[in-house]
Design an enzyme around this catalytic site. Sequence first.
Site, PDB file in Angstrom:
ATOM      1  NE  ARG A  18      -3.605   0.044   2.606  1.00 29.60           N
ATOM      2  CZ  ARG A  18      -4.054   0.299   3.841  1.00 29.60           C
ATOM      3  NH1 ARG A  18      -3.876  -0.586   4.817  1.00 29.60           N
ATOM      4  NH2 ARG A  18      -4.662   1.424   4.107  1.00 29.60           N
ATOM      5  CD  GLN A  45     -13.628   7.366   8.786  1.00 30.95           C
ATOM      6  OE1 GLN A  45     -13.868   6.220   9.147  1.00 30.95           O
ATOM      7  NE2 GLN A  45     -14.455   8.050   8.018  1.00 30.95           N
ATOM      8  CB  VAL A  81      -3.681   5.751   6.947  1.00 28.67           C
ATOM      9  CG1 VAL A  81      -4.618   5.488   8.111  1.00 28.67           C
ATOM     10  CG2 VAL A  81      -3.861   4.661   5.873  1.00 28.67           C
ATOM     11  CG  HIS A  87      -8.997   5.535  11.413  1.00 33.15           C
ATOM     12  ND1 HIS A  87      -9.976   5.142  10.541  1.00 33.15           N
ATOM     13  CD2 HIS A  87      -9.598   5.620  12.630  1.00 33.15           C
ATOM     14  CE1 HIS A  87     -11.127   5.011  11.195  1.00 33.15           C
ATOM     15  NE2 HIS A  87     -10.924   5.295  12.470  1.00 33.15           N
ATOM     16  CB  CYS A 100       9.713   1.486  18.404  1.00 31.94           C
ATOM     17  SG  CYS A 100      10.651   0.202  19.248  1.00 31.94           S
ATOM     18  CB  CYS A 135      11.716   2.573  22.931  1.00 33.74           C
ATOM     19  SG  CYS A 135      11.897   3.183  21.237  1.00 33.74           S
ATOM     20  CB  CYS A 144      15.118   0.106  21.702  1.00 33.75           C
ATOM     21  SG  CYS A 144      13.540  -0.403  20.994  1.00 33.75           S
ATOM     22  CB  SER A 193     -18.807   2.725   4.208  1.00 33.23           C
ATOM     23  OG  SER A 193     -17.807   2.398   5.151  1.00 33.23           O
ATOM     24  CD  GLU A 201     -22.395   2.415  -1.908  1.00 33.92           C
ATOM     25  OE1 GLU A 201     -22.544   1.884  -3.021  1.00 33.92           O
ATOM     26  OE2 GLU A 201     -21.907   1.852  -0.926  1.00 33.92           O
TER      27      GLU A 201
END
Length: 242
Positions: A70, A101, A103, A119, A127, A130, A150, A189, A215
């Site tokens: 993605r 929402q 990303v 989101h 991580c 840490c 770390c 949706s 829709e």
Amino acid sequence: MPDDLERARARLAQARRVAALCGAGVSAESGVPTFRGPGGLWENHRPEDLATPQAFGRDPVLVWRWYQWRRELISRCQPNPAHLALAELERRLAEFTLITQNVDGLHSLAGSRAPLEIHGSLWRLRCLGCGDEREDRRLDLPDLPRCGACGGLLRPGVVWFGENLDHDLLERAWQAAEACQVMLVIGTSAVVQPAASLACTAKRAGAFVVEVNLEATPNTGQVDVSLLGRAGDILPLLLAPA
Ligand code: BJW
Ligand code: ZN
């Protein structure tokens, strides 16, 4: 529809405080797959296999492969007229809150200054050792990327099912929903909580709520105007002078 468009356009033109709640449909015309519906990401994958902390615990390589795919796909996508119209709206208004929402980071690329990415973001890694979280746009991550500080396993900085949304971001989103005079609900949706409830909150608090979607959704019965069509076609019309 022309009357509804006019009504929505007039309310938007008069409003001083506006909020927009965006979903995957806003990025669809940029070539980013949506989750549900034909061609959506959940057509070939079960959310519980890829978008839960349990899935990551069971098979982090599988989950990371999906996210790498993605990230690569989205790195080639550009903002579309819907993203650009939302950035323009922000420039016009003293109080505008963009709650997304999504990303994919396309709102920022379009010029939106402070989208509330409730989101999370595909471009941030966190991580598990840490807790450090930072932007990382590399497309050549190893199968299991590790923290430079770390050595802990890194995960995508997104919110999976069963995880809490960032408290501060969500609080700001609720506040915007309660304070806005117009809320635009675009390309979602409206089945994933708590995001979907933001539209009902705005409505209960007295906002004029405009839905833009291909829709009907579970929100359609409650909104003031439902504009059926592509976000990239309708948003520029909503902003155009009367
Ligand atoms: C166009 C268009 C064009 C296309 N123009 N339009 C209350 C009741 C029941 C369940 C729950 C509840 N509260 C919480 C839950 C559990 C769960 C939930 O909501 N489940 C339901 C699905 C049943 N929620 C959570 O777990 C959330 N956490 C939480 O609430 O914590 C506390 C808690 C936990 C457990 C129990 C109770 C409380 C977290 C949710 C995280 C969602 N994560 C994902 C993945 C993000 C990372 C990633 O990308 O990999 O977020 S799932 C996925 O769905 C993604 C999206 O942001 C989200 C919403 O999808 P969206 O944006 O609406 O996209 P689509 O594809 O569904 O729709 C696209 C729309 O666009 C369609 O309508 C098209 O028609 C339209 N469209 N092209 C205009 N060109
Ligand atoms: Zn670390």
